[in-house]
Motif scaffolding. Structure first.
Motif, mmCIF file in Angstrom:
data_model
loop_
_atom_site.group_PDB
_atom_site.id
_atom_site.type_symbol
_atom_site.label_atom_id
_atom_site.label_comp_id
_atom_site.label_asym_id
_atom_site.label_seq_id
_atom_site.Cartn_x
_atom_site.Cartn_y
_atom_site.Cartn_z
ATOM 1 N N ASP A 116 20.423 -5.370 63.136
ATOM 2 C CA ASP A 116 19.383 -4.727 62.322
ATOM 3 C C ASP A 116 18.414 -5.754 61.736
ATOM 4 O O ASP A 116 17.198 -5.554 61.754
ATOM 5 C CB ASP A 116 20.024 -3.917 61.202
ATOM 6 C CG ASP A 116 20.724 -2.660 61.705
ATOM 7 O OD1 ASP A 116 20.520 -2.295 62.884
ATOM 8 O OD2 ASP A 116 21.484 -2.054 60.925
ATOM 9 N N SER A 117 18.961 -6.864 61.204
ATOM 10 C CA SER A 117 18.088 -7.865 60.587
ATOM 11 C C SER A 117 17.229 -8.565 61.636
ATOM 12 O O SER A 117 16.046 -8.826 61.404
ATOM 13 C CB SER A 117 18.912 -8.875 59.790
ATOM 14 O OG SER A 117 19.794 -9.595 60.626
ATOM 15 N N ARG A 119 16.244 -7.297 64.511
ATOM 16 C CA ARG A 119 15.242 -6.330 64.970
ATOM 17 C C ARG A 119 14.062 -6.275 64.001
ATOM 18 O O ARG A 119 12.895 -6.315 64.417
ATOM 19 C CB ARG A 119 15.873 -4.944 65.121
ATOM 20 C CG ARG A 119 14.935 -3.915 65.728
ATOM 21 C CD ARG A 119 15.598 -2.553 65.817
ATOM 22 N NE ARG A 119 16.784 -2.575 66.667
ATOM 23 C CZ ARG A 119 18.036 -2.464 66.225
ATOM 24 N NH1 ARG A 119 18.266 -2.309 64.909
ATOM 25 N NH2 ARG A 119 19.050 -2.485 67.061
ATOM 26 N N ARG A 120 14.357 -6.197 62.714
ATOM 27 C CA ARG A 120 13.291 -6.142 61.706
ATOM 28 C C ARG A 120 12.446 -7.412 61.731
ATOM 29 O O ARG A 120 11.206 -7.360 61.681
ATOM 30 C CB ARG A 120 13.893 -5.950 60.310
ATOM 31 C CG ARG A 120 14.445 -4.551 60.047
ATOM 32 C CD ARG A 120 14.718 -4.348 58.559
ATOM 33 N NE ARG A 120 15.722 -5.297 58.069
ATOM 34 C CZ ARG A 120 17.034 -5.048 58.034
ATOM 35 N NH1 ARG A 120 17.499 -3.896 58.483
ATOM 36 N NH2 ARG A 120 17.863 -5.947 57.554
ATOM 37 N N GLU A 123 10.297 -7.704 64.992
ATOM 38 C CA GLU A 123 9.178 -6.762 64.952
ATOM 39 C C GLU A 123 8.113 -7.229 63.969
ATOM 40 O O GLU A 123 6.914 -7.194 64.263
ATOM 41 C CB GLU A 123 9.681 -5.366 64.573
ATOM 42 C CG GLU A 123 10.489 -4.695 65.681
ATOM 43 C CD GLU A 123 11.048 -3.351 65.256
ATOM 44 O OE1 GLU A 123 10.905 -2.984 64.065
ATOM 45 O OE2 GLU A 123 11.644 -2.656 66.107
#
Length: 217
Positions: A116-117, A119-120, A123
């Motif tokens: 999750d981290s 990916r953020r 992006e």
């Protein structure tokens, strides 16, 4: 600390160290220069982001030392047409470097927190040709098909045949192979018209690659 705040001597030494240790591919050196390593380490380690050493990240994992990232990337012989699979996203740093050299990067991480981290962060930083997946690197989804290049960034005691078979013709795979808690050897596998050519490169130390999706974190 942003990339702009990094002092010129640190950046210069970073590049000089890579060159002195044998990294000669200009595209790889340029990618290493463009990707801000300080953005992918923990805040407490940002002052050390450009030292040639591995650093700890969340979930008991590490971000590899810059030389190892550059060396593995160089061994892949990437072009802008290639589709790449990475096993072990970590902070997303290796995927970011790969994204500067390839068409598309699929990176698989077993820890949800890291997936999750990363990916953020990817992006937010504009690495839009990277796809981060939560998953098991020992069981790559069949629907992902084959890849031109595969890179494993955690230690495998042996290379799974299923992973090697995911290479396209003339594809290259690089992975650290050896005992989980010791020294491993980087192995490069090239798919040829008649089978697979395997070559041992240099000794390294990586955290273990484990099957399954982590139950916590």
């Amino acid at each position: 600390m942003s990339a702009k705040a990094t002092t010129p001597p640190e950046k210069m030494m970073f590049q000089l160290t890579l060159r002195r240790r044998g990294i000669s591919e200009q595209a790889v050196l340029r990618a290493m220069e463009e990707v801000p390593r300080e953005a992918f380490v923990q805040e407490r380690d940002r002052a050390d982001a450009y030292r040639d050493s591995a650093l700890g990240i969340a979930c008991g994992q590490t971000i590899s030392q810059p030389f190892v990232v550059a060396y593995m990337t160089e061994q892949l012989k990437l072009t802008k047409a290639h589709r790449v699979l990475e096993i072990g996203t970590g902070s997303g740093y290796q995927a970011a470097v790969l994204s500067r050299l390839a068409a598309h990067v699929v990176t698989i991480e077993r820890f949800r927190t890291l997936a999750d981290s990363a990916r953020r962060l990817l992006e937010a930083r504009g690495y839009h040709n990277v796809e981060v997946m939560l998953g098991d690197g020992f069981a790559v989804p069949e629907q992902l098909g084959r890849f031109d290049r595969i890179i494993v960034t955690a230690a495998m005691t042996e290379l799974p045949e299923e992973l090697v078979q995911r290479l396209e013709p003339a594809g290259i795979l690089i992975a650290p192979v050896g005992p989980h808690h010791g020294v491993q050897t980087l192995v490069r596998v090239v798919r040829t018209a008649t089978g697979f050519d395997r070559k041992e490169l240099v000794d390294v130390r990586f955290v273990p690659a484990l099957p399954g999706i982590a139950q916590q974190l």
